[in-house]
Structures are given as structure tokens and as C-alpha cells.
Design an enzyme around this catalytic site. Structure first.
Site, PDB file in Angstrom:
ATOM      1  N   SER A 186      -5.178 -11.790   3.599  1.00 38.67           N
ATOM      2  CA  SER A 186      -6.423 -12.504   3.947  1.00 38.67           C
ATOM      3  C   SER A 186      -6.208 -13.712   4.848  1.00 38.67           C
ATOM      4  O   SER A 186      -6.883 -14.724   4.698  1.00 38.67           O
ATOM      5  CB  SER A 186      -7.181 -12.901   2.670  1.00 38.67           C
ATOM      6  OG  SER A 186      -7.627 -11.755   1.979  1.00 38.67           O
ATOM      7  N   GLU A 193       0.837  -1.210   0.000  1.00 40.63           N
ATOM      8  CA  GLU A 193       0.000   0.000   0.000  1.00 40.63           C
ATOM      9  C   GLU A 193       0.868   1.255   0.000  1.00 40.63           C
ATOM     10  O   GLU A 193       0.497   2.272  -0.590  1.00 40.63           O
ATOM     11  CB  GLU A 193      -0.958  -0.026   1.217  1.00 40.63           C
ATOM     12  CG  GLU A 193      -2.050  -1.072   0.991  1.00 40.63           C
ATOM     13  CD  GLU A 193      -2.628  -1.676   2.257  1.00 40.63           C
ATOM     14  OE1 GLU A 193      -2.407  -1.132   3.351  1.00 40.63           O
ATOM     15  OE2 GLU A 193      -3.310  -2.718   2.135  1.00 40.63           O
TER      16      GLU A 193
END
Ligand code: 13P
Length: 248
Positions: free
Chosen positions: A208, A95
Site C-alpha cells: 500500500s 501471493e
């Protein structure tokens, strides 16, 4: 031989409610278990250190600037992260690579800054979905690793986090075979570059990770733990992941 590590990355989330979650998590940990690290936003680092001070939970930053000080409005140096009582810092998260155009060379400099401040650097690497679909996935990840990692890394100073970008926050995870293949490649590369020390550097999987899939991921020999985003925000979600790691 390598101590397993459950690391939580809160990203741009953090408020009084999350500090309560951290307090619950800290109180629930036995003395002997996997290493546990929580990385809250910079504004909460000192408070998080205080909340966890009598527990095995350690606190880390999510980023640092490569320079020790100077005219860099809005940034914080590795020493500033250290001064809060934190012991680690994430660098090169996808990110940040995307939002702040950080290149491998920038990230390498940040790892060196982290070391200069006596912080454990958690270096993130990982491929995009297009790169995963193509024939050169492992070569791309290897190139990222080589270019982001300074010389002189040790098991005490560096942790690698393999985080496929397409698996972050999507509920999708690579197959166990893909995770094994990638982590084995990273291990080979660490050993080729750092010799016996390369075998001591922990490699986390991120993307995840949930209570439902953690145990399977942790069966892989070169998965030494996880870097967890969403599921690190609630003690009730993070604890089963820590427990799965303790049993692996
Ligand atoms: P999620 O666990 O929310 O997919 O985030 C992973 C991550 O980016 C940790 O750094």
C-alpha cells in the site's frame, strides 16, 4: 551509498493501455534519478523492454522456475526471463507463497536460478496479520529471510523487499516505527551474514505504498525504496513515488 530503487509489480495486470502508461513513465525520467524497475506479466516482458529501451527504466519478471529447463508446463526459467531483455526478477512474493505453496527452500533455489541467469533477485519476505499481532514478529521475519537467502549475496545481485502481507492491497501500512524496526533488523541480519556487502544490499518496503505516504516511509534510514503494486499501474501515481524517493 546505496542507490534507491522504485520498483513496480504489475501482478496479473497488463494490456495495451498499461503499455501506454509505461511509455509515458519512461519518457518522463531524467537521466539521473533513482533506479526504476517495472515488473509486468511474463507475456509483456519483451514488449516492455522495447518500450523502455532508450530510458532509465529497467524491466523485471515476477517469478521464475528454479530449474534451468525441462518438463514444467506453464513455467518459465530465469534464463527465459533474461532472454527477453529483463534484468531482474521478483521471487518469493507472498501471493506466490500462498497461491503456489512456495516454501523458503523453493524461493532460495529460485534466487540461485536468478543469479545463474545474471538477474538481480528481488526477494520478498513479510508477516501475516496474526504474526504481526503476536510477540515473535521480528523472529518470524528473520527466519524467513535466513531460509530464503542463499550464501554469497551482494549489493549487485540481491534486493530484499519487506512486504507485510496484511498491508498488500489493503490501504493499511505499518507505523513508521514498525517499518524502521523491521528494516533495521533486516539490515543487521544482512551485515551479520555478509559483512560489508550486507550494507550494500537494498531493502525495499512494499504494501500500500501511495503518493500520499511514500515520502514518510522513505525517511527511514534503511528503507532504500519501494515495491509498489496498485500505484505502479498508472504513471500519474507512480511518478510522485519516484519523485519522493529522489528527494529522500
Ligand atoms: P500494493 O502496493 O498494491 O499494496 O501491492 C504491494 C505488492 O504486493 C508489491 O509486490
Amino acid at each position: 551509498m546505496r542507490r534507491s530503487l522504485a520498483a513496480g509489480n504489475w501482478k496479473m495486470n497488463g494490456n495495451a493501455e498499461l503499455m501506454e502508461e509505461l511509455s509515458t513513465l519512461a519518457a518522463a525520467q531524467p537521466d539521473a534519478g533513482p533506479d526504476i524497475l517495472i515488473c509486468p506479466p511474463a507475456t509483456l516482458l519483451s514488449q516492455a523492454v522495447e518500450v523502455t529501451q532508450n530510458s532509465p527504466v529497467r524491466i523485471g519478471g515476477q517469478d521464475c522456475h528454479a530449474a534451468p529447463k525441462g518438463a514444467h508446463t506453464g513455467d518459465i526459467s530465469a534464463q527465459m526471463v533474461k532472454d527477453t531483455g529483463a534484468s531482474a526478477v521478483i521471487v518469493g512474493h507472498s501471493e506466490r507463497r500462498a497461491d503456489h505453496h512456495e516454501a523458503d527452500s523453493d524461493i532460495r533455489a529460485k534466487v540461485e536460478a536468478a543469479w545463474a541467469a545474471d538477474l538481480l533477485a528481488i526477494l520478498c519476505i513479510g508477516e501475516s496479520e496474526d504474526e504481526r499481532m503476536g510477540p515473535d514478529t521480528l523472529d518470524i521475519i528473520a527466519a524467513q529471510l535466513d531460509a530464503s537467502m542463499p550464501d554469497g549475496a551482494t549489493g549487485e545481485t540481491l534486493v530484499i523487499a519487506y512486504e507485510p502481507i496484511w498491508a498488500i492491497g489493503t490501504g493499511r501500512v505499518p507505523t513508521l516505527e514498525q517499518i524502521i524496526e523491521t528494516h533495521d533488523m533486516i539490515r543487521d541480519r544482512l551485515v551479520a551474514r555478509f559483512g560489508a556487502e550486507g550494507d550494500k544490499i537494498r531493502i525495499l518496503y512494499g504494501g500500500s505504498v501511495k503518493p500520499t505516504n511514500a515520502a514518510e516511509i522513505f525517511t527511514a534510514q534503511n528503507v532504500d525504496g519501494a515495491l509498489v503494486g496498485g500505484a505502479s499501474l498508472k504513471a500519474a501515481d507512480f511518478q510522485p513515488i519516484i519523485d519522493a524517493l529522489a528527494k529522500a
